[in-house]
Design an enzyme around this catalytic site. Structure first.
Site, PDB file in Angstrom:
ATOM      1  N   ASN A  18       1.341  -0.968  -0.135  1.00  0.00           N
ATOM      2  CA  ASN A  18      -0.190  -0.028   0.085  1.00  0.00           C
ATOM      3  C   ASN A  18       0.667   1.245  -0.352  1.00  0.00           C
ATOM      4  OD1 ASN A  18      -1.376   2.532   0.361  1.00  0.00           O
ATOM      5  ND2 ASN A  18      -2.495   1.238   2.498  1.00  0.00           N
ATOM      6  N   TRP A  19       1.155   1.977  -1.227  1.00  0.00           N
ATOM      7  CA  TRP A  19       1.964   3.046  -1.220  1.00  0.00           C
ATOM      8  C   TRP A  19       1.350   4.081  -0.559  1.00  0.00           C
ATOM      9  CZ3 TRP A  19       3.814   2.543  -7.077  1.00  0.00           C
ATOM     10  CH2 TRP A  19       4.475   1.700  -7.307  1.00  0.00           C
ATOM     11  N   LYS A  20       0.058   4.493  -0.618  1.00  0.00           N
ATOM     12  CA  LYS A  20      -0.433   5.581   0.589  1.00  0.00           C
ATOM     13  C   LYS A  20      -0.765   6.271  -0.316  1.00  0.00           C
ATOM     14  CE  LYS A  20      -0.388   3.377   4.730  1.00  0.00           C
ATOM     15  NZ  LYS A  20       0.030   3.456   6.228  1.00  0.00           N
ATOM     16  N   HIS A  76      -8.886   1.319   5.113  1.00  0.00           N
ATOM     17  CA  HIS A  76      -8.167   1.628   5.436  1.00  0.00           C
ATOM     18  C   HIS A  76      -8.544   2.377   6.793  1.00  0.00           C
ATOM     19  CE1 HIS A  76      -4.101   2.342   6.126  1.00  0.00           C
ATOM     20  NE2 HIS A  76      -3.656   1.218   5.865  1.00  0.00           N
ATOM     21  N   GLU A  97      -6.988   4.946   7.479  1.00  0.00           N
ATOM     22  CA  GLU A  97      -6.719   6.294   7.317  1.00  0.00           C
ATOM     23  C   GLU A  97      -7.916   6.860   6.796  1.00  0.00           C
ATOM     24  OE1 GLU A  97      -3.009   5.594   5.311  1.00  0.00           O
ATOM     25  OE2 GLU A  97      -2.164   4.923   7.484  1.00  0.00           O
ATOM     26  N   GLU A 102      -5.531  -4.927  11.040  1.00  0.00           N
ATOM     27  CA  GLU A 102      -4.675  -3.734  10.850  1.00  0.00           C
ATOM     28  C   GLU A 102      -4.350  -2.937  12.696  1.00  0.00           C
ATOM     29  OE1 GLU A 102      -2.115  -3.192   7.306  1.00  0.00           O
ATOM     30  OE2 GLU A 102      -4.141  -1.494   6.952  1.00  0.00           O
ATOM     31  N   GLY A 118       2.455   2.234  10.785  1.00  0.00           N
ATOM     32  CA  GLY A 118       3.668   3.390  11.015  1.00  0.00           C
ATOM     33  C   GLY A 118       4.589   3.840  12.033  1.00  0.00           C
ATOM     34  N   SER A 125       3.525  -2.329  10.396  1.00  0.00           N
ATOM     35  CA  SER A 125       4.733  -2.197  10.880  1.00  0.00           C
ATOM     36  C   SER A 125       5.495  -3.375  10.270  1.00  0.00           C
ATOM     37  CB  SER A 125       5.307  -1.754  12.186  1.00  0.00           C
ATOM     38  OG  SER A 125       5.031  -0.499  12.108  1.00  0.00           O
ATOM     39  N   GLY A 155       2.919  -0.766   3.943  1.00  0.00           N
ATOM     40  CA  GLY A 155       2.967   0.651   4.068  1.00  0.00           C
ATOM     41  C   GLY A 155       4.820   0.801   3.634  1.00  0.00           C
ATOM     42  N   GLY A 156       5.134   1.267   4.979  1.00  0.00           N
ATOM     43  CA  GLY A 156       6.658   1.971   4.414  1.00  0.00           C
ATOM     44  C   GLY A 156       7.452   0.667   3.501  1.00  0.00           C
TER      45      GLY A 156
HETATM   46  P1  13P Z   1       3.199   1.058   8.055  1.00  0.00           P
HETATM   47  O1  13P Z   1       3.514  -1.234   6.673  1.00  0.00           O
HETATM   48  O2  13P Z   1       3.869   1.629   6.990  1.00  0.00           O
HETATM   49  O3  13P Z   1       2.617   0.758   9.342  1.00  0.00           O
HETATM   50  O4  13P Z   1       2.092   1.110   7.188  1.00  0.00           O
HETATM   51  C1  13P Z   1       0.312   0.009   7.611  1.00  0.00           C
HETATM   52  C2  13P Z   1       0.064   0.072   6.759  1.00  0.00           C
HETATM   53  O5  13P Z   1      -1.658   0.653   6.547  1.00  0.00           O
HETATM   54  C3  13P Z   1      -0.608  -0.825   5.070  1.00  0.00           C
HETATM   55  O6  13P Z   1      -1.602  -0.308   4.661  1.00  0.00           O
END
Ligand code: 13P
Length: 251
Positions: free
Chosen positions: A9-11, A95, A97, A167, A173, A213, A234-235
């Site tokens: 997920n590149w956000k 998600h 967010e 999640e 993050g 994470s 994510g990251g």
């Molecule tokens: P991180 O891997 O950056 O913690 O993000 C997780 C996430 O929200 C994937 O959708």
């Protein structure tokens, strides 16, 4: 047997050019992927660049959101047929967010899940608790309720096309991962909830990822847990080397 599924997920990161560069770096590091599925979820604006870059590979294209109407006066939104026309296969829905910053309710999440399925898109449905909810001891009740609402009026056949991502919000993050045992426990509870809705054999066939994470250093341990079928990253998915190491967790 559930096929493991690792999604990036590149956000809100990467222009089309940057997305193409990341794909070019990533592809040679992944090698052949016969026993797992890999999904890249760039922002809408980079979907076409990623589609072109992964053409001819087994990597699937995913989006990060979708609206539940097909077309109309919904400024700024993107519909299931629009994603379908771009070659999108998976779409992240609900998600944390989006729930937190954009006010997505369980009801909207359910409408999005149903609209995505109706157009042949596969939802990656996100659920998970905040730190306050965890400390208040309501993780189980909350996650069960999110699952029940998201799958409301979804048939068993359609549910098989949904991937669930657990999640925990406090792990996103933050560098804090749920222990693999704890992630496995909550994912087991999600599967039990799916079993109450659809029966055991359907629940056993639905894939459930862990997200929060995920790093090259912790993926192998997570994937050893019996209930965990993959990761939503994510990251660490923004860098070719680290995402490739996550995808190849058992090398
Ligand atoms: P991180 O891997 O950056 O913690 O993000 C997780 C996430 O929200 C994937 O959708």
């Amino acid at each position: 047997m559930r096929v493991p599924i690792i999604a990036g997920n590149w956000k809100m990161n990467k222009t089309p050019e940057e997305a193409a560069v990341l794909c070019r770096e990533l592809l040679p590091l992944l090698g052949e992927l016969t026993d797992r599925e890999v999904v890249l979820c760039p922002p809408f604006t980079a979907l076409t660049a990623v589609k072109e870059a992964i053409e001819g590979t087994d990597i699937a294209l995913g989006a990060q959101n979708v609206f539940y109407e097909d077309s109309g006066a919904y400024t700024g939104e993107v519909s299931p047929p629009m994603l379908k026309a771009l070659g999108v296969k998976y779409v992240i829905i609900g998600h944390s967010e989006r729930r937190e910053y954009f006010g997505e309710s369980d009801e909207m999440v359910n409408r999005k899940v149903k609209a995505a399925i109706a157009h042949g898109l596969r939802p990656i449905l996100c659920v998970g608790e905040t730190l306050e909810q965890r400390e208040a001891g309501v993780t189980e009740t909350l996650v069960k309720s999110q699952i029940n609402k998201a799958f409301s009026d979804v048939s068993a056949d359609d549910a098989l096309n949904v991937v669930v991502a657990y999640e925990p919000i406090w792990a996103i993050g933050t560098g804090k991962t749920a222990t693999s045992q704890e992630a496995n426990r909550v994912i087991g509870l999600i599967r039990a909830t799916l079993g109450e809705i659809y029966g055991g054999s359907t629940a056993e066939a639905i894939r459930i990822q862990y997200g929060g994470s995920v790093k090259p250093e912790n993926i192998a341990e997570l994937m050893q847990e019996p209930e965990i079928d993959g990761a939503l990253v994510g990251g660490a998915s923004l860098e070719a080397e680290s995402f490739a190491r996550i995808v190849r967790y058992d090398d």
